[in-house]
Design an enzyme around this catalytic site. Structure first.
Site, PDB file in Angstrom:
ATOM      1  N   TRP A 319    -129.822  42.840  19.983  1.00 13.90           N
ATOM      2  CA  TRP A 319    -128.953  44.007  20.105  1.00 13.90           C
ATOM      3  C   TRP A 319    -129.078  44.635  21.491  1.00 13.90           C
ATOM      4  O   TRP A 319    -128.081  45.085  22.078  1.00 13.90           O
ATOM      5  CB  TRP A 319    -129.303  45.039  19.033  1.00 13.90           C
ATOM      6  CG  TRP A 319    -128.614  46.352  19.263  1.00 13.90           C
ATOM      7  CD1 TRP A 319    -127.297  46.652  19.061  1.00 13.90           C
ATOM      8  CD2 TRP A 319    -129.199  47.546  19.810  1.00 13.90           C
ATOM      9  NE1 TRP A 319    -127.023  47.950  19.435  1.00 13.90           N
ATOM     10  CE2 TRP A 319    -128.174  48.523  19.899  1.00 13.90           C
ATOM     11  CE3 TRP A 319    -130.489  47.890  20.224  1.00 13.90           C
ATOM     12  CZ2 TRP A 319    -128.402  49.814  20.384  1.00 13.90           C
ATOM     13  CZ3 TRP A 319    -130.706  49.170  20.714  1.00 13.90           C
ATOM     14  CH2 TRP A 319    -129.672  50.114  20.781  1.00 13.90           C
ATOM     15  N   HIS A 320    -130.272  44.650  22.049  1.00 16.11           N
ATOM     16  CA  HIS A 320    -130.449  45.207  23.388  1.00 16.11           C
ATOM     17  C   HIS A 320    -129.727  44.362  24.439  1.00 16.11           C
ATOM     18  O   HIS A 320    -129.309  44.876  25.472  1.00 16.11           O
ATOM     19  CB  HIS A 320    -131.937  45.304  23.736  1.00 16.11           C
ATOM     20  CG  HIS A 320    -132.613  46.495  23.139  1.00 16.11           C
ATOM     21  ND1 HIS A 320    -133.377  46.430  21.993  1.00 16.11           N
ATOM     22  CD2 HIS A 320    -132.630  47.800  23.513  1.00 16.11           C
ATOM     23  CE1 HIS A 320    -133.839  47.636  21.712  1.00 16.11           C
ATOM     24  NE2 HIS A 320    -133.401  48.481  22.608  1.00 16.11           N
TER      25      HIS A 320
END
Length: 384
Positions: A319-320
Site C-alpha cells: 500500500w505504501h
C-alpha cells in the site's frame, strides 16, 4: 494556489482564521456541522490544488465512490451475494490501485494528495455495508465524512459510524470549552513543537548531515535520525489534524501514543500510526484468521494468525508503494510479529521474567532498535 497541509505557514495562517467561526459557534452551543462542510470544501480546494488534473481527479473520485457506496447499499438490501460484494469492493479500491500501479509507468502516479486515506474510508464503508453494520447512509454525512479536511492528506483514518455519532452529538458550551477547544488547542501546540521544532532540528542538524556513502556507521546514524524525524514529523502532523478536528466538534482518533516505549512489536503497532494499524487489523488480519479457522485451512489458530500477520503487513508495505524496499519492509514487519508471538508463547525465560521491571526495560531498548531498523528499511536509504 496549492498549500501543503500543516506544512507551511500560509496554510497555518488560513487554518487559524478558519477556527474563528467554529469557535464562536461552539461557544454558543450551536452545531458546527454546516460550517465544517463549507470550510472543508474551501480547504480541500486549496490543499488538492487547482493544477491541471488534481481537482478534476478529486471530483471524479468523489462521484465514483459515491456511486459505488450507494449502488452497493441498494444491492446489499436485496442480497448478500459474495461475488457482488467482491465486485463492489474492487470498484471501491480502483483509485488506489490505479495510483500505485501508475507510479511504475512513464506517466508517473495518477492521483491527488490524500487519495489513499480517502480511499480507506470508502473501502471500510463497503465492508461494513456487507457486514450489515451500516444500513443507512445519509448523503450530507457521507459528503462531510469523505471531504473532512483536517485528516485529508495523511489521516488519521476515521470510521463512518464513529464520525456520524460525533456529528449527531449535541455539544453544550462548557463541554465544548473543556473537551473540544482546550484539548484541540493543546494538541495543535504539541503538533507545532513536534513538527516545526523537533523534527526540523533532527532533520537539519542530524539526518541531512549523514554522509551519503553506504557504511555501517552511516547507516546506523541515518537509521536513528530518520526514525526520530519520521516520528516527530508524522506525529506532529497527526496532532495538528486531531486538534483541528476537535475544534470543529469531531473527536478524530489519536494516531500515536509513545510508540518507542513499546516492549514488543505487537504493542508497537497499537501505538504507531494507530488508525492505520487498526484498519488493517480489523479489515484484513482478523478476517483472514476468522476465515482460515472457519474453513479449517490450518491445523492451529496460531498458524492462521502467523499467515495473517505476514499477509497483512505485506499488504501494508505494498500500500505504501510498489518499490522493493516497501515490500521488504512489509515482510520484515510480518516476520517480526510472528517471531514475537513465538517467543512470547514458547520461551520459558520470557514467561519467567516478563513482569520484572529490569526485563521490561531491556525489552523496550531491544524493541526500539527493532522498530528503528524497520523504519530504516522503509526509508529506502539502502536501495538508492
Amino acid at each position: 494556489m496549492k498549500l501543503a497541509q500543516y506544512g507551511d505557514y500560509l496554510y497555518l495562517y488560513i487554518l487559524l482564521l478558519s477556527f474563528i467561526p467554529a469557535i464562536v459557534l461552539g461557544i454558543k452551543g450551536k452545531n458546527i456541522k454546516y460550517y465544517g462542510v463549507l470550510i472543508s470544501i474551501l480547504m480541500v480546494g486549496l490543499i488538492v490544488g487547482t493544477g491541471k488534473y488534481n481537482l478534476h481527479l478529486f471530483i471524479m473520485f468523489i462521484i465514483g465512490e459515491f456511486l459505488v457506496i450507494y449502488g452497493y447499499l441498494f444491492i446489499r438490501r436485496k442480497t448478500d451475494n459474495k461475488l457482488l460484494y467482491y465486485l463492489a469492493l474492487l470498484a471501491s479500491m480502483l483509485p488506489v490501485i490505479i495510483t500505485k500501479t501508475s507510479a511504475l509507468t512513464s506517466f508517473g502516479p495518477i492521483g491527488f494528495i490524500g487519495l489513499s486515506y480517502l480511499n480507506f474510508k470508502a473501502i471500510q464503508m463497503i465492508i461494513e455495508i456487507y457486514d450489515g453494520a451500516i444500513k443507512e447512509v445519509k448523503f450530507s454525512t457521507l459528503v462531510y465524512f469523505i471531504i473532512f479536511f483536517p485528516t485529508l492528506s495523511s489521516g488519521p483514518i476515521d470510521r463512518y459510524r464513529r464520525f456520524e455519532e460525533d456529528l449527531n452529538k449535541t455539544i453544550e458550551k462548557q463541554e465544548y470549552l473543556d473537551e473540544y477547544l482546550y484539548t484541540g488547542i493543546r494538541k495543535i501546540f504539541i503538533g507545532l513543537g513536534y513538527k516545526f521544532v523537533i523534527a526540523y532540528l533532527v532533520n537539519t542538524m542530524w539526518m541531512s548531515k549523514v554522509p551519503a556513502d553506504i557504511t555501517f556507521i552511516n547507516g546506523l546514524s541515518y537509521m536513528y535520525a530518520y526514525s526520530m524525524y519520521l516520528f516527530f514529523d508524522f506525529a506532529g502532523y497527526s496532532s495538528f489534524a486531531v486538534g483541528t478536528s476537535y475544534i470543529l466538534g469531531i473527536k478524530a482518533p489519536d494516531n500515536f501514543n509513545k510508540p518507542f516505549l513499546s516492549k514488543d512489536m505487537k504493542e508497537f503497532w497499537t501505538r504507531w500510526h494507530i488508525s492505520l494499524s487498526k484498519w488493517f487489523g480489523d479489515y484484513i488480519y482478523s478476517r483472514i484468521v476468522l476465515n482460515s479457522m472457519r474453513k479449517k485451512r490450518f491445523k492451529s489458530r496460531f498458524t492462521a494468525s502467523h499467515v495473517a500477520q505476514i499477509t497483512t503487513m505485506l499488504v501494508m508495505g505494498v500500500w505504501h508503494g510498489l518499490s522493493s524496499f516497501y515490500i521488504i519492509y512489509g515482510l520484515y514487519q510480518g516476520v517480526v510479529l510472528v517471531l514475537t508471538d513465538i517467543i512470547q508463547r514458547k520461551w520459558k525465560y520470557y514467561k519467567k521474567h516478563k513482569k520484572e521491571k529490569w526485563f521490561q526495560y531491556v525489552q523496550i531498548i531491544i524493541n526500539f532498535n527493532v522498530a528503528c531498523f524497520g523504519l530504516f528499511l522503509f526509508s529506502g536509504w539502502l536501495f538508492r
